[in-house]
Design a protein around this motif. Structure first.
Motif, PDB file in Angstrom:
ATOM      1  N   SER B  98       0.838  -1.210   0.000  1.00 53.41           N
ATOM      2  CA  SER B  98       0.000   0.000   0.000  1.00 53.41           C
ATOM      3  C   SER B  98       0.870   1.257   0.000  1.00 53.41           C
ATOM      4  O   SER B  98       0.390   2.337  -0.344  1.00 53.41           O
ATOM      5  CB  SER B  98      -0.944   0.001   1.199  1.00 53.41           C
ATOM      6  OG  SER B  98      -0.211  -0.051   2.407  1.00 53.41           O
ATOM      7  N   GLN B 104      -4.918   6.833  -0.491  1.00 52.98           N
ATOM      8  CA  GLN B 104      -5.407   5.674   0.250  1.00 52.98           C
ATOM      9  C   GLN B 104      -6.936   5.654   0.331  1.00 52.98           C
ATOM     10  O   GLN B 104      -7.584   6.683   0.166  1.00 52.98           O
ATOM     11  CB  GLN B 104      -4.804   5.671   1.662  1.00 52.98           C
ATOM     12  CG  GLN B 104      -3.275   5.701   1.682  1.00 52.98           C
ATOM     13  CD  GLN B 104      -2.622   4.466   1.066  1.00 52.98           C
ATOM     14  OE1 GLN B 104      -3.179   3.372   1.108  1.00 52.98           O
ATOM     15  NE2 GLN B 104      -1.431   4.637   0.482  1.00 52.98           N
ATOM     16  N   PHE B 105      -7.478   4.505   0.611  1.00 53.06           N
ATOM     17  CA  PHE B 105      -8.919   4.202   0.604  1.00 53.06           C
ATOM     18  C   PHE B 105      -9.389   4.056  -0.847  1.00 53.06           C
ATOM     19  O   PHE B 105      -8.792   4.603  -1.770  1.00 53.06           O
ATOM     20  CB  PHE B 105      -9.783   5.275   1.309  1.00 53.06           C
ATOM     21  CG  PHE B 105      -9.566   5.408   2.798  1.00 53.06           C
ATOM     22  CD1 PHE B 105      -9.877   4.381   3.674  1.00 53.06           C
ATOM     23  CD2 PHE B 105      -9.064   6.591   3.321  1.00 53.06           C
ATOM     24  CE1 PHE B 105      -9.692   4.531   5.043  1.00 53.06           C
ATOM     25  CE2 PHE B 105      -8.873   6.737   4.700  1.00 53.06           C
ATOM     26  CZ  PHE B 105      -9.188   5.706   5.551  1.00 53.06           C
ATOM     27  N   ARG B 109      -9.626   9.200  -0.209  1.00 55.57           N
ATOM     28  CA  ARG B 109      -9.867  10.334   0.684  1.00 55.57           C
ATOM     29  C   ARG B 109      -8.717  10.628   1.646  1.00 55.57           C
ATOM     30  O   ARG B 109      -8.774  11.615   2.387  1.00 55.57           O
ATOM     31  CB  ARG B 109     -11.179  10.163   1.449  1.00 55.57           C
ATOM     32  CG  ARG B 109     -11.222   9.034   2.460  1.00 55.57           C
ATOM     33  CD  ARG B 109     -12.622   8.928   3.080  1.00 55.57           C
ATOM     34  NE  ARG B 109     -12.694   7.932   4.127  1.00 55.57           N
ATOM     35  CZ  ARG B 109     -12.905   6.626   3.930  1.00 55.57           C
ATOM     36  NH1 ARG B 109     -13.048   6.151   2.702  1.00 55.57           N
ATOM     37  NH2 ARG B 109     -12.968   5.789   4.943  1.00 55.57           N
ATOM     38  N   ALA B 110      -7.687   9.789   1.633  1.00 56.35           N
ATOM     39  CA  ALA B 110      -6.486  10.099   2.421  1.00 56.35           C
ATOM     40  C   ALA B 110      -5.299  10.196   1.475  1.00 56.35           C
ATOM     41  O   ALA B 110      -5.132   9.364   0.584  1.00 56.35           O
ATOM     42  CB  ALA B 110      -6.232   9.027   3.474  1.00 56.35           C
ATOM     43  N   LEU B 113      -0.356   7.358   3.934  1.00 59.37           N
ATOM     44  CA  LEU B 113      -0.588   6.271   4.886  1.00 59.37           C
ATOM     45  C   LEU B 113      -0.801   6.828   6.294  1.00 59.37           C
ATOM     46  O   LEU B 113      -1.593   6.290   7.071  1.00 59.37           O
ATOM     47  CB  LEU B 113       0.596   5.298   4.878  1.00 59.37           C
ATOM     48  CG  LEU B 113       0.707   4.393   3.648  1.00 59.37           C
ATOM     49  CD1 LEU B 113       2.028   3.640   3.665  1.00 59.37           C
ATOM     50  CD2 LEU B 113      -0.464   3.407   3.582  1.00 59.37           C
ATOM     51  N   ASP B 115      -2.227   9.638   7.099  1.00 56.64           N
ATOM     52  CA  ASP B 115      -3.591  10.149   7.165  1.00 56.64           C
ATOM     53  C   ASP B 115      -4.588   8.982   7.213  1.00 56.64           C
ATOM     54  O   ASP B 115      -5.565   9.004   7.979  1.00 56.64           O
ATOM     55  CB  ASP B 115      -3.831  11.014   5.922  1.00 56.64           C
ATOM     56  CG  ASP B 115      -5.032  11.920   6.084  1.00 56.64           C
ATOM     57  OD1 ASP B 115      -5.456  12.140   7.231  1.00 56.64           O
ATOM     58  OD2 ASP B 115      -5.534  12.404   5.049  1.00 56.64           O
ATOM     59  N   GLN B 116      -4.325   7.964   6.422  1.00 52.10           N
ATOM     60  CA  GLN B 116      -5.218   6.798   6.387  1.00 52.10           C
ATOM     61  C   GLN B 116      -5.312   6.131   7.752  1.00 52.10           C
ATOM     62  O   GLN B 116      -6.393   5.750   8.205  1.00 52.10           O
ATOM     63  CB  GLN B 116      -4.714   5.794   5.341  1.00 52.10           C
ATOM     64  CG  GLN B 116      -5.681   4.656   5.035  1.00 52.10           C
ATOM     65  CD  GLN B 116      -5.657   3.556   6.093  1.00 52.10           C
ATOM     66  OE1 GLN B 116      -4.647   3.318   6.728  1.00 52.10           O
ATOM     67  NE2 GLN B 116      -6.800   2.911   6.294  1.00 52.10           N
ATOM     68  N   GLY B 119      -8.019   7.105  10.234  1.00 52.72           N
ATOM     69  CA  GLY B 119      -9.441   7.001   9.897  1.00 52.72           C
ATOM     70  C   GLY B 119     -10.206   5.898  10.602  1.00 52.72           C
ATOM     71  O   GLY B 119     -11.182   6.167  11.338  1.00 52.72           O
TER      72      GLY B 119
END
Lengths: 342, 342
Positions: B98, B104-105, B109-110, B113, B115-116, B119
């Motif tokens: 990833s 990401q997502f 929306r991120a 990594l 930021d992800q 969530g």
């Protein structure tokens, strides 16, 4: 109460002073039954199955979910949470050193780790498989598992009995030797602090060792399959009983339908006890200090001073051993096809 | 559709033939952002946090629950199951590789990594924490974590930003190099079978590489934070769309509220794709063969022969690399006190 149980309990009480002088270190290997000698191939397969959440109907709950070997061998919860978020009435016992229990489950309804391992897979609120065939169908649908079964058990060996044997073989490797307590009883007199030694002496003097004796602190006698049970609460005339709902669960009596065995539980190990909050069969007590207070009152009718509680907790903290390093297994892939239905 | 997206898409389509000639092997290390260089101390802490179910309200869901590194980095489920057995509408993307996704997502929306990672902790149907403060209170209540934060980030560093940085640092180590495909493009012409090479050529010829190009097969351009999206389905005039509910999820459009971006999704990696059934953002397709058929029809308006499907699947199986061995972390104990509330 039947005679056998009475004898076991009396033996426990009468030998408490003797036991106090017989502090035992934890063995570094666990005994295995004659029909399931521990082998590296079984342990390797067993670790995979133990960690594989696809053995549950939802694909979300493995043995390790509730008996997490990355933690204290339990799940940090009061009562465990199985498939679809369902909860039962009992707290997950630690898997660490469970090989030294003579019977398994809080109510002793399994005589061996092999027998225990099969239970949660088909329990509707735990792993939720309809039956063992459904579980084994999933395992068979994952191509990589076959070679591991053959290595451990030979050809045509993919069945629930061997799956359980492999899981039990892995669990027999989950031992935590070399705690400060173990080093102390082996001769390193500096391994325990003064407070811990005070706690240790108080633990013996009070009679805690009547039940929590032996190398795993789970009973004076631990012949596999026999079981060592204690009535909890023994003294029910105190506020703790209602506060922590201590008489709601029939324990052993629920298995045998013998009223004399109501509220009797298999005595749990105290090894690594400071890593397994919350406490008791129903997880109702959040701290080890309170658990010590409750046990002294309900089992020995003693009101402990705050200093005694702290000393005993300090001693119990010395029962946390070395957790062996475990490499994560690779769980064989389902190879381009979904195997989880629920 | 905005101009930037249009440009990215056109670039993807126009370069498909070029990309076919530019097969790339997977790098063995992943780039890290300037403000979060990867260090051993961060990876060590990040692995612990990633595996720790106590970061969820119930104590049952860790990052690893839905992105299981013992499996293909996902959870084998159509849609994931969070606290209290709740399910959402999307399938967990694999955590393996990833680090090579630019966003990401599924809906991008991120942007990172880091930021992800924040969530799911506070998503009410995933890990269910009320807010990040609640999560960090649990982490702070576990005495052993402090030393690991200090080692990774210095004094007074126990906050959600650093927790996310540590998790991201761990995730950047989750790379699976050395697949048969990688060995092939590096010169070992025997690494792929004739069937796999036929599949590889068909994959390029059909135009799959328009979106699934680059080392991770997730887009021709993967500048971190930019994102490479594709409309799925592009061709909606076929039975698959209703059968697999392919237009129910707005994807990127649900984030931007721009109708032109409805049904656009971040293009997923195809690395280890045979280990991550079931397929697509909603997990509606159970087998890789069917996923290939659906993609050919909905994205390229092609009806593939059964032989072509089998060849492409054989090629995709060659994208499964070497999963690195990971030792299980010891999760610090809560030391005699319960930290799970829900």
């Amino acid at each position: 109460m039947n005679k056998k149980l009475m004898a076991v309990l009396l033996t426990g009480l009468m030998t408490s002073q003797v036991q106090a002088a017989e502090w035992q270190a934890l063995p570094e290997t666990a005994p295995a039954p004659a029909d399931n000698p521990t082998t590296a191939a079984k342990v390797e397969l067993g670790k995979m199955l133990y960690m594989d959440p696809r053995l549950s109907s939802t694909g979300t709950v493995s043995c390790n979910s509730c008996h997490n070997v990355m933690e204290g061998g339990d799940d940090s919860r009061a009562v465990s949470m199985g498939v679809h978020g369902q909860t039962g009435g009992r707290s997950a016992p630690t898997v660490w050193n469970s090989a030294f229990h003579s019977v398994q489950f809080w109510d002793g309804r399994a005589n061996s780790l092999e027998d225990q391992a099969k239970g949660p897979i088909t329990n509707p609120i735990e792993m939720g498989m309809k039956n063992h065939d459904q579980a084994m169908t999933v395992v068979k649908d994952i191509p990589g598992y076959k070679a591991y079964f053959e290595k451990a058990f030979g050809k045509n060996s993919m069945n629930i009995e061997n799956a359980a044997k492999a899981i039990a073989a892995f669990e027999r490797t989950l031992i935590t030797p070399n705690s400060a307590y173990d080093r102390f009883v082996k001769g390193d007199k500096k391994a325990l602090s003064k407070q811990q030694q005070d706690g240790m002496n108080k633990f013996a003097e009070l009679g805690c060792v009547g039940c929590h004796s032996g190398a795993a602190f789970n009973g004076p006698s631990n012949e596999i399959g026999v079981g060592f049970y204690a009535k909890f609460p023994t003294f029910a005339d105190n506020d703790y009983v209602a506060k922590y709902k201590l008489t709601d669960d029939k324990g052993r009596g629920g298995v045998t339908n013998n009223a004399a065995e109501n509220n009797m539980f298999r005595v749990p190990t105290l090894r690594n006890i400071s890593d397994t909050a919350p406490y008791f069969h129903n997880g109702s007590v959040k701290t080890l200090e309170e658990a010590v207070r409750v046990m002294a009152k309900t089992q020995l009718n003693q009101d402990l001073s705050q200093q005694d509680v702290k000393n005993i907790v300090a001693f119990l903290e010395a029962l946390t051993g070395d957790y062996p390093e475990i490499s994560m297994p690779r769980l064989p892939a389902s190879k381009g096809s979904s195997v989880v239905a629920d």
